[in-house]
Design a protein around this motif. Sequence first.
Motif, short mmCIF file in Angstrom:
data_model
loop_
_atom_site.label_atom_id
_atom_site.label_comp_id
_atom_site.label_asym_id
_atom_site.label_seq_id
_atom_site.Cartn_x
_atom_site.Cartn_y
_atom_site.Cartn_z
N TRP A 68 -93.59 -10.83 -53.20
CA TRP A 68 -92.79 -11.99 -53.56
C TRP A 68 -92.56 -12.87 -52.33
N ASP A 98 -90.54 -12.56 -62.68
CA ASP A 98 -91.82 -13.18 -63.04
C ASP A 98 -92.98 -12.48 -62.35
N LEU A 99 -92.78 -12.10 -61.10
CA LEU A 99 -93.83 -11.39 -60.38
C LEU A 99 -94.13 -10.05 -61.06
N VAL A 144 -93.88 -9.30 -64.19
CA VAL A 144 -94.65 -9.57 -65.42
C VAL A 144 -96.12 -9.82 -65.07
N VAL A 145 -96.36 -10.60 -64.03
CA VAL A 145 -97.74 -10.90 -63.62
C VAL A 145 -98.46 -9.63 -63.17
N ILE A 146 -97.81 -8.83 -62.36
CA ILE A 146 -98.43 -7.58 -61.91
C ILE A 146 -98.74 -6.68 -63.10
N GLN A 151 -99.38 -7.62 -66.13
CA GLN A 151 -100.52 -8.19 -66.84
C GLN A 151 -101.83 -7.85 -66.14
N VAL A 152 -101.85 -7.97 -64.82
CA VAL A 152 -103.06 -7.68 -64.06
C VAL A 152 -103.44 -6.20 -64.17
#
Length: 172
Positions: free
Chosen positions: A3, A60-61, A63-65, A67-68
Amino acid sequence: MMWCLMSENDPITEKEAAELKENLSRVVHEGLKPNLNLLDNGQEVPLSSRIAYQIGCLKDLAVVIDQVKGTTCYAAAIETAEHRVAHPETIASNRLRELMKDGKDHTTVMLELAEQHQKYFSALTEDADLQAQLEKLSERSIDQQAAIESVTQLSFQKFLDAYQHQDDNFCQ
């Protein structure tokens, strides 16, 4: 860390660096103190609000991690952290403090908890594969402990001093 790398921030000023150092000292020395305050732009703010803000920044970070990586564990960890900030009685150190309120000392409470855990785990059925894995982990842990203990140890105060001053030149 991720972050921090992804966030746009101006370089830290000397004043901000001094506040960060003071906040670190407060958390290290007074972290269990109820209603602990930290500095934020010269203002005293509750530690819980700073933690809630930081957790919000990480949402938000996470959620992105997830997803990846195809998981949900990062967002779940954020939810757990949010819950613990909103309900500090769920934090292990606070639960322990609550158990000790009636005048019991730490050793007595730990022995009572150990007895409760012993009863619980003794009632479980044995898993031979799990037992073998745990024995290997135990042997490895004992070896690691011996290696750590063979190194000269610092006093706690020297450790804290070194820890607190490790980043003295980082912001410059």
